[in-house]
Enzyme design. Sequence first.
Site, PDB file in Angstrom:
ATOM      1  N   ARG A 249       0.849  -1.186   0.000  1.00  0.00           N
ATOM      2  CA  ARG A 249       0.000   0.000   0.000  1.00  0.00           C
ATOM      3  C   ARG A 249       0.884   1.236   0.000  1.00  0.00           C
ATOM      4  NH1 ARG A 249      -4.549   1.622   4.431  1.00  0.00           N
ATOM      5  NH2 ARG A 249      -2.815   1.512   5.856  1.00  0.00           N
TER       6      ARG A 249
ATOM      7  N   THR B 122      -0.828   7.696  -0.985  1.00  0.00           N
ATOM      8  CA  THR B 122      -2.112   7.655  -1.709  1.00  0.00           C
ATOM      9  C   THR B 122      -3.026   6.568  -1.139  1.00  0.00           C
ATOM     10  OG1 THR B 122      -1.319   6.017  -3.295  1.00  0.00           O
ATOM     11  CG2 THR B 122      -0.930   8.326  -3.847  1.00  0.00           C
TER      12      THR B 122
ATOM     13  N   ASP C  65      -0.938  -1.930  13.008  1.00  0.00           N
ATOM     14  CA  ASP C  65      -0.468  -2.499  11.743  1.00  0.00           C
ATOM     15  C   ASP C  65      -0.334  -4.008  11.902  1.00  0.00           C
ATOM     16  OD1 ASP C  65       1.411  -3.543   9.720  1.00  0.00           O
ATOM     17  OD2 ASP C  65       1.513  -1.443   9.089  1.00  0.00           O
TER      18      ASP C  65
ATOM     19  N   ASP D 116       3.112  -5.626  10.852  1.00  0.00           N
ATOM     20  CA  ASP D 116       4.181  -5.355  11.830  1.00  0.00           C
ATOM     21  C   ASP D 116       3.996  -6.195  13.085  1.00  0.00           C
ATOM     22  OD1 ASP D 116       5.627  -3.600  10.311  1.00  0.00           O
ATOM     23  OD2 ASP D 116       4.700  -1.790  11.156  1.00  0.00           O
TER      24      ASP D 116
END
Length: 206
Positions: free
Chosen positions: A101, A105, A197, A200
Amino acid sequence: MLTIIDHPLICHKLTIMRNKETGTKDFRQNLDEIGGLMVYEVTRDLPLHSVDIETPITKYTGQELATKVVVVPILRAGLGMVSGIMDLIPTAKVAHIGMYRDEETLEPHPYFEKYPPAFADSLAIIVDPMLATGGSSIAAIDMVKKQGCKNIKLVCLVGAPEGVKAVESAHPDVDIYLAALDDHLNENGYIVPGLGDAGDRIFGTK
Ligand code: URA
């Protein structure tokens, strides 16, 4: 159709995963366990066909799965859901879709795809823990459909209403399964309350 797999065991394990004090080992273990619990429900409508066998006592007509199953993790966080699913469907094959990703954006960029033979005739279970904007899921479903696969389910752990809506309008034929539908996306594209996340936390990176 959206299905929220609401089960006390899943809620309990998901709360452990949401806790920022939970470390990599426990995060991964709970994700595995939830993956297994979810796939039990996700595969509830799989077709069966008859098979003649002999029990130690007599002839018997039993049933076996009539569909091949392919688990399709979206790299990299989706990898964290594979082993829990494979524990329940050990004959499943695994395809891979590499997607990252763009942090500015938030657009998904595919960089890798690999599918097993006869993929088009299989049930594809696309897995990614977080359904945020829906961009990666929509792109992954596009890629799977391009392979000729028509039987597709999307299985995520936590979803945002924005992502669910986006996938439902791009691919109304794909069933979506979540363990929880959260509140919203924040300005950085993270699900709130979410769990941070997922990649992570699964892999211990930061
Ligand atoms: N991806 C994640 O890992 N977490 C989010 O909250 C959103 C996208």
